[in-house]
Design a protein around this motif. Structure first.
Motif, mmCIF file in Angstrom:
data_model
loop_
_atom_site.group_PDB
_atom_site.id
_atom_site.type_symbol
_atom_site.label_atom_id
_atom_site.label_comp_id
_atom_site.label_asym_id
_atom_site.label_seq_id
_atom_site.Cartn_x
_atom_site.Cartn_y
_atom_site.Cartn_z
ATOM 1 N N ALA A 68 53.853 44.076 36.116
ATOM 2 C CA ALA A 68 52.541 44.053 35.463
ATOM 3 C C ALA A 68 52.197 42.652 34.977
ATOM 4 O O ALA A 68 51.044 42.200 35.066
ATOM 5 N N LEU A 69 53.187 41.921 34.448
ATOM 6 C CA LEU A 69 52.931 40.534 34.005
ATOM 7 C C LEU A 69 52.563 39.639 35.161
ATOM 8 O O LEU A 69 51.646 38.786 35.056
ATOM 9 N N LYS A 70 53.220 39.827 36.281
ATOM 10 C CA LYS A 70 52.851 39.021 37.457
ATOM 11 C C LYS A 70 51.441 39.354 37.930
ATOM 12 O O LYS A 70 50.676 38.460 38.321
ATOM 13 N N ALA A 71 51.091 40.637 37.853
ATOM 14 C CA ALA A 71 49.738 41.019 38.279
ATOM 15 C C ALA A 71 48.681 40.431 37.355
ATOM 16 O O ALA A 71 47.607 39.998 37.801
ATOM 17 N N LYS A 72 48.962 40.396 36.065
ATOM 18 C CA LYS A 72 47.994 39.814 35.131
ATOM 19 C C LYS A 72 47.856 38.310 35.337
ATOM 20 O O LYS A 72 46.768 37.749 35.201
ATOM 21 N N GLN A 73 48.951 37.665 35.663
ATOM 22 C CA GLN A 73 48.879 36.226 35.944
ATOM 23 C C GLN A 73 48.055 35.939 37.190
ATOM 24 O O GLN A 73 47.465 34.870 37.313
ATOM 25 N N GLN A 74 48.024 36.912 38.102
ATOM 26 C CA GLN A 74 47.243 36.743 39.320
ATOM 27 C C GLN A 74 45.811 37.218 39.165
ATOM 28 O O GLN A 74 45.054 37.233 40.144
ATOM 29 N N GLY A 75 45.428 37.643 37.940
ATOM 30 C CA GLY A 75 44.038 37.989 37.669
ATOM 31 C C GLY A 75 43.738 39.467 37.647
ATOM 32 O O GLY A 75 42.557 39.839 37.565
ATOM 33 N N VAL A 76 44.720 40.321 37.702
ATOM 34 C CA VAL A 76 44.478 41.755 37.646
ATOM 35 C C VAL A 76 44.291 42.153 36.186
ATOM 36 O O VAL A 76 45.160 41.880 35.349
ATOM 37 N N ASP A 77 43.151 42.789 35.891
ATOM 38 C CA ASP A 77 42.852 43.154 34.507
ATOM 39 C C ASP A 77 43.672 44.362 34.037
ATOM 40 O O ASP A 77 44.153 44.389 32.892
ATOM 41 N N THR A 78 43.783 45.364 34.890
ATOM 42 C CA THR A 78 44.510 46.579 34.513
ATOM 43 C C THR A 78 45.668 46.791 35.479
ATOM 44 O O THR A 78 45.490 47.394 36.543
#
Length: 407
Positions: free
Chosen positions: A297-307
């Motif tokens: 989830a942290l990697k996804a948020k770093q790539q711009g994923v909001d949820t």
């Protein structure tokens, strides 16, 4: 057969003195001792031990193995016979009759000492007295031996207290009874005692009368519910016996994916989490899974994923209670009156006046009833309502709700 041949086949006769039975302890012991003395006299050296075996003794005296064992035991008790330890794999016996002890017994028998024997009571049958032998180890104690009845058992004295009552930390019988009732209620609630709460409560109280301490008694005196202080809060629990919702849901979904019904999946999941060993292993695996999901989830948020994605078990779910289920079923079929007790509805006495027929809008549809009929709770309610309202024109056939045929 002629008498001469008959007597020849019988062999030699054995010497037996009836009066020796009073000294040796019995007839078999007398025969055994007389034969052993005869063998010792036949030896060239009187101090030599007699080597023989059970078969030879039986051939000469006619005593079988059990009778020989009894005779040897009686002679050894009276210090008239000595034995040497031999090889247990052979039948050889090394025996020695103590002539000095035998002579002393004879002298005591013909000139009895009042301190050693009991004077017999005169009877018509002239029975001999029972011989009393003194023991050397325990002082002031006499062992009675009888060739017919043997040594009697010591009497076991058991102190019996009239009107026995349990003795423990309670101050009165009323307090004990209240504690017993509290234990029985606790056992029924926790399903302890395998259907016998009274027996389980008796074990707790009986152990306290023997000096053991009980945490249940401490809780009872303190006025807190029984078992409350004994609960252990584990790492995977919010409070004792209440696991984290996400952890519990994860285990429930595990059994659901294996094909278990939801009710069985919930029961098995909660049983697993109540097991301290299995629950700890599952909790460690769940934490590793959560750590991996958090990294993703942290990697996804770093790539711009909001949820970022989270498993369904992490989504907040409303608590399922009896009231919430009834409200949902009431929304499906309001006329079923789920917020009231169906037993009270059925128990109402029938009115004498003719009731008005319900309108089409008040009669529930077959589809709504069939949907409510799928759950165990709804099935019971729908069956009762259809039976109580025949004017609806519905009936249940093979698990399906169908319209009644009027003809």
């Amino acid at each position: 057969m002629k008498i001469g041949i008959f007597l020849g086949n019988l062999g030699n006769s054995a010497i037996y003195y009836p009066k020796l039975a009073k000294i040796t302890g019995g007839v078999t012991a007398s025969i055994f001792l007389c034969q052993l003395l005869q063998w010792q006299v036949q030896h060239s050296y009187s101090g030599e031990w007699v080597k023989t075996n059970s078969s030879e003794i039986e051939k000469v005296t006619g005593l079988n193995h059990e009778e020989q064992e009894l005779a040897r035991k009686q002679l050894k008790v009276r210090s008239l016979l000595k034995e040497k330890l031999t090889n247990p794999n052979t039948d050889t016996l090394e025996l020695w009759a103590d002539i000095d002890a035998f002579e002393e017994k004879l002298n005591n028998f013909w000139t009895p000492n009042p301190a050693d024997i009991i004077t017999p009571i005169s009877r018509e049958n002239n029975n001999h007295p029972v011989e009393i032998f003194r023991e050397t180890s325990p002082p002031n104690h006499v062992v009675k031996t009888d060739k017919y009845f043997g040594q009697p058992r010591q009497q076991i004295a058991v102190a019996v207290t009239p009107h026995y009552r349990f003795s423990g930390p309670w101050n009165s019988q009323e307090q004990l009874h209240n504690f017993q009732r509290a234990l029985e209620a606790y056992a029924q609630e926790r399903n302890l005692g395998f259907g016998n709460p009274s027996g389980w409560a008796f074990k707790i109280i009986d152990s306290m009368t023997k000096g053991l301490t009980s945490t249940f008694w401490d809780e009872f005196i303190a006025g807190i519910p029984l078992g409350e202080s004994q609960k252990v809060k584990r790492d995977w629990e919010i409070e004792p016996e209440v696991p984290y919702p996400a952890f519990e849901e994860e285990r429930i979904q595990y059994y659901v994916h294996k094909g278990e019904p939801l009710e069985a999946a919930v029961s098995k999941a909660r049983a697993d989490l109540r097991n301290p060993v299995l629950g700890k292993d599952l909790w460690e695996g769940f934490l590793r899974k959560c750590d991996r999901i958090a990294d993703d989830a942290l990697k996804a948020k770093q790539q711009g994923v909001d949820t970022p994605y989270l498993p369904s078990s992490f989504n907040e779910k409303p608590q399922i209670t009896k009231d919430s289920v009834m409200r949902k079923l009431g929304a499906i079929a309001p006329q079923l009156a789920l917020n009231q007790s169906t037993s009270e509805t059925i128990a109402e006495p029938p009115k004498l006046e003719q009731k008005e027929l319900p309108t089409a809008a008040e009669i529930p549809s077959i589809s709504s009833l069939q949907k409510a009929y799928q759950t165990p709770l709804g099935r019971s309610i729908v069956e009762q309502q259809i039976a109580a309202n025949p004017e609806w024109g519905y009936e249940i056939v093979d698990g399906e709700i169908v319209e009644s045929i009027p003809f």
